[in-house]
Design a protein around this motif. Structure first.
Motif, PDB file in Angstrom:
ATOM      1  N   HIS A  15     101.812  76.601  19.942  1.00 37.36           N
ATOM      2  CA  HIS A  15     100.901  77.599  20.000  1.00 37.36           C
ATOM      3  C   HIS A  15     100.670  77.603  21.644  1.00 37.36           C
ATOM      4  O   HIS A  15     101.030  76.767  22.761  1.00 37.36           O
ATOM      5  CB  HIS A  15      99.589  77.072  19.740  1.00 37.36           C
ATOM      6  N   PHE A  16      99.923  78.540  22.126  1.00 37.17           N
ATOM      7  CA  PHE A  16      99.371  78.704  23.594  1.00 37.17           C
ATOM      8  C   PHE A  16      97.811  78.846  23.538  1.00 37.17           C
ATOM      9  O   PHE A  16      97.442  79.606  22.552  1.00 37.17           O
ATOM     10  CB  PHE A  16     100.051  79.935  24.497  1.00 37.17           C
TER      11      PHE A  16
ATOM     12  N   GLU B 258      99.880  85.945  22.602  1.00 33.67           N
ATOM     13  CA  GLU B 258     100.244  84.552  22.300  1.00 33.67           C
ATOM     14  C   GLU B 258     101.471  84.719  21.064  1.00 33.67           C
ATOM     15  O   GLU B 258     102.492  84.392  20.980  1.00 33.67           O
ATOM     16  CB  GLU B 258      99.253  83.527  21.759  1.00 33.67           C
TER      17      GLU B 258
ATOM     18  N   HIS C 150     100.624  82.351  14.917  1.00 26.89           N
ATOM     19  CA  HIS C 150     100.287  83.731  14.498  1.00 26.89           C
ATOM     20  C   HIS C 150     101.451  84.653  14.331  1.00 26.89           C
ATOM     21  O   HIS C 150     100.937  85.800  14.300  1.00 26.89           O
ATOM     22  CB  HIS C 150      99.255  83.776  15.971  1.00 26.89           C
TER      23      HIS C 150
HETATM   24 ZN   LIG Z   1      97.318  79.861  18.675  1.00 21.24          ZN
END
Ligand SMILES: [Zn+2]
Length: 189
Positions: free
Chosen positions: A89-90, A47, A21
């Motif tokens: 990612h989270f 994030e 992102h």
């Molecule tokens: Zn993500």
């Protein structure tokens, strides 16, 4: 060095590291991204601000050990070639319904996935929720943007779970160190 044969709009390296992102929403319109997923967040943290911290640390450690790293944000025009590619990612969910997970295409080796899972399960004190547990993980758009024998999306944990958030927040650089150590073990020089 041989003259570069690759087209200009591509990079060649040992490892591609993408921060999930990162750069959105600004990058979506210019790159014609229709599903402009901005990522999750909690307690005023996003994030897309956390993933670059981890990705930059992965890149820093690998480069210090002589690896070439292609460091990418969410959206970019290039198609790259690497020995391995990781997409960081989270997760966000109904609070504490999720945890850590991984996503990967069929081409990624079992040994690569197992090595990360073993390493992270030994450290991450919360749930490991599975492999390819959503279509987004299994068919992640980033997988198509790189030629690499090993590709894996890593979800480090759930930001929307307060206990996981509290564990993750002070460890972002250590997460990067862990991913770098994993990659160096998988890609001996
Ligand atoms: Zn993500």
């Amino acid at each position: 060095m041989l003259a570069a044969a690759a087209p200009a709009a591509a990079d060649d390296g040992d490892v591609l590291v993408q921060a999930g992102h990162e750069g959105r929403p600004g990058s979506c319109a210019p790159l014609h991204v229709k599903a402009c997923n901005l990522g999750t967040g909690a307690s005023g943290e996003r994030e897309r601000d956390w993933t670059p911290i981890v990705a930059d640390q992965v890149a820093r450690v690998l480069r210090a050990h002589g690896y070439t790293v292609i460091r990418r944000p969410a959206d970019y025009a290039e198609h790259d070639t690497a020995r391995a590619a990781v997409f960081l990612h989270f997760d966000g969910a109904v609070p504490c319904a999720s945890g850590a997970s991984v996503g990967f295409p069929e081409t990624t080796s079992r040994a690569f996935v197992d090595a990360w899972e073993q390493r992270y399960r030994a450290w991450f004190p919360f749930r490991f929720v599975g492999e390819n547990f959503t279509e987004n993980e299994h068919r992640y758009y980033g997988f198509r943007k790189v030629d690499a024998p090993e590709k894996m999306l890593i979800e480090f944990g759930e930001m929307t779970c307060p206990e996981q958030f509290a564990w993750l927040q002070p460890r972002l650089r250590r997460l990067g160190n862990e991913v770098a150590a994993f990659l160096m073990e998988q890609l001996p020089r």
